[in-house]
Design an enzyme around this catalytic site. Structure first.
Site: not given
Length: 252
Positions: A17, A152, A187, A189
């Protein structure tokens, strides 16, 4: 080329990633990269691919003893540390009502404790040399309300705050160390693919200016990492650099 030539860079979560993209970008610009990951085989694959004297090391960023061992090995083998990219991270899809204490502690152990330990043990080694640049991977989750990514976002918010505290401390103590946070939006990933239920189903990201709603490419973040790692950004510290194609500035 050679924007970070001869600098030693440590990247956590470098086996895939964003971490792998950061390693590739730094090596391409002349850095000798220490690729760390909880899985040595993935770190080694990236180190073999990028070359330029890159080495792979095992590092569980939540383990203080492993941080101490990695820093000691870097000092012994390379003699210095110029760049630290605290990139390692995990994502948990759950709001506050559905997040267990065990899950919350797991997420924060990796991204809050991990960044704390990385900075704590990188600073003394950087000070033995010519200083350096610490780059902490935060997220737009630290700036916006994402209910489904509660733990997160909490961790990324802590990364944002720690970054500013460290930046000011380094200036006040006269350390030649800058510390900045990077805040990516979506993004493309493996972690984002997993969060969206698209395991091993990557989107094709075109070149050029991207329309709203299109995820970025890992190389976009890698380019920003190189800038912050290089002396070109010498006047930037304690900043939060958002890289999200305008998501956080939209009024709706």
């Amino acid at each position: 080329m050679d924007r970070v030539k001869d600098k030693v860079a440590l990247v956590t979560g470098g086996g895939s990633g964003l971490g792998a993209a950061d390693c590739e970008a730094l090596a391409r610009e002349g850095a000798r990269v220490v690729v760390t990951d909880v899985k040595l085989e993935t770190a080694q694959a990236v180190a073999d691919r990028i070359g330029n004297g890159a080495v792979a090391m095992t590092l569980d960023v939540a383990d203080e003893a492993q941080w101490i061992a990695v820093m000691a090995e870097i000092e012994q083998r390379m003699g210095r540390l110029d760049i630290l990219v605290n990139n390692a991270g995990v994502v948990l899809s759950a709001d506050v009502e559905n997040t267990t204490l065990e899950q919350f502690r797991w997420v924060n152990a990796i991204m809050t404790d991990g960044v704390f330990l990385g900075c704590k043990y990188a600073i003394p080694l950087m000070n033995k040399g010519d200083g350096g640049s610490i780059i902490n991977m935060s997220s737009t989750g630290a700036l916006l309300g994402y209910p489904i990514f509660f733990a997160y976002s909490a961790a990324k918010g802590a990364v944002r705050s720690m970054t500013k505290s460290i930046a000011v401390m380094c200036q006040e103590k006269g350390y030649k160390i800058r510390c900045n946070s990077v805040h990516p939006g979506a993004i493309e990933t493996p972690m984002v693919q997993t969060a969206e239920g698209r395991v091993d189903q990557p989107k094709d990201i075109p070149d050029g200016i991207l329309p709203p709603g299109t995820p970025g490419h890992p190389k976009d973040v890698g380019a920003l990492i190189v800038f912050l790692a290089s002396d070109e950004s010498r006047f930037i510290t304690g900043a939060e650099l958002v890289i999200d194609n305008g998501v956080t500035i939209r009024p709706f």
